[in-house]
Enzyme design. Sequence first.
Site, PDB file in Angstrom:
ATOM      1  N   ASP A 155      -2.968  -1.930  -5.455  1.00 16.48           N
ATOM      2  CA  ASP A 155      -1.567  -1.825  -5.866  1.00 16.48           C
ATOM      3  C   ASP A 155      -0.747  -3.021  -5.385  1.00 16.48           C
ATOM      4  O   ASP A 155      -1.138  -3.761  -4.478  1.00 16.48           O
ATOM      5  CB  ASP A 155      -0.948  -0.549  -5.280  1.00 16.48           C
ATOM      6  N   HIS A 207      -4.454  -2.298  -1.283  1.00 18.28           N
ATOM      7  CA  HIS A 207      -3.314  -3.116  -1.717  1.00 18.28           C
ATOM      8  C   HIS A 207      -3.710  -4.583  -1.740  1.00 18.28           C
ATOM      9  O   HIS A 207      -4.509  -5.033  -0.916  1.00 18.28           O
ATOM     10  CB  HIS A 207      -2.099  -2.871  -0.820  1.00 18.28           C
TER      11      HIS A 207
END
Length: 409
Positions: free
Chosen positions: A220, A364
Amino acid sequence: MISGLGLSTSHMFGPATARQRPRFRFLATAFLASIASGAVVSPAQAADQPHLTTVTTVRKNADGHPAKMLQFGVYRTEADAWVAWKAVVRRQPDMVADLVPRVSLQKPELPDSGFVLRAAPLPDLDPNFVCRRIVGGGGSCLVVDIAEQPTAATPATTPEDNDHNGVVTYSPDQSREMQEIERQAARLSRIAAIVPGNEARVDIGALKASRWNLCSLTFDDGPHPTVTPRILDILRVEGVRATFFPIGNVAIRHPRIIQRIVQEGHEVGNHSLTHPNMRTLTTEAQRAQIAETNRILAESGADPVLFRPPAGRWNSDTLAAVDQEKMSPALWNVDTRDWFTRDAGKIMAQLEATGTIGSVVLMHTTYNATAEALPRAIGLLRTRGCRFVTLSEWITSLNSLATPRIAQR
């Protein structure tokens, strides 16, 4: 058809085309009507309105002097500022083609001070010349000196964050909700845990009979100018295809990274334009967040079919907005907590405790610790039997094993 969304798996996960999903050149008309479009406001007026999370920043020139930028105005919300930028693009597309738009708090120390819209010219362009062109074409702008400083939403917490490109700091409330998603995944069917609204169920016996062993790595936020390429290098060496969920107003500044993600066979999803709490937005505003990010990513060759709501926050309006964009929502069932620990050892400890066949792993693309842990994470999951695929492929595979009575609802 996938229950709750009305999408066929062939449409969702096959090669999407412009005919299958209409592209939005600008923000949804209903969204434009729902917020004040570009009116300059005072900090006192701005205090009456909630603001969206910002992940933008400004830089210093190479010589250390404040960067010169073009300033277009101060707005009540970040959404107002982005709508104003779209108006500038519509009015003078040729004159602003070489500008990089940025929205930040007018006063970082005052969250309710309003948002300022600025644009940075490319290094070889004189900002005074560009501003004169805009004014000569009937627009308005001001050349300002901007010293580098982090916005309120992205404080400099570690050295890797010194440019704040897509680095998001998660609040305690977001932390609790993200952990709850993982806990719920243990109680829901495999598909429902990943695709909200999908009630299809897969019998454990069917999985064993098919020797199903899929896992998906998902990343993400960002893209980050240095960490994301490092992650891509590792994935290439390891021969792993993953799914990336970039933020629209960060991706617009790094089109070459998005292009590389696509060219190297990874999947690009959609993680909203400004990383807001989707639950606080209307259906029209949520759709605008998704549609505008799709447009930005399409310019770099991506064609997202999955939408991951920031911090996993969604509601029925989110599902409606995603459905309108002919997409599917997508969550995760294993959270590495890299956004919290930012420590490679702790990331691995979390994955060792929870990672196994069937994992959709949340990581991430903005933390050096994630890149440091990634080779070991891939090795661990491989020893546990994982075969890596993109998230769309993971979902499609499980849907193919779902009970027909649900799949045909």
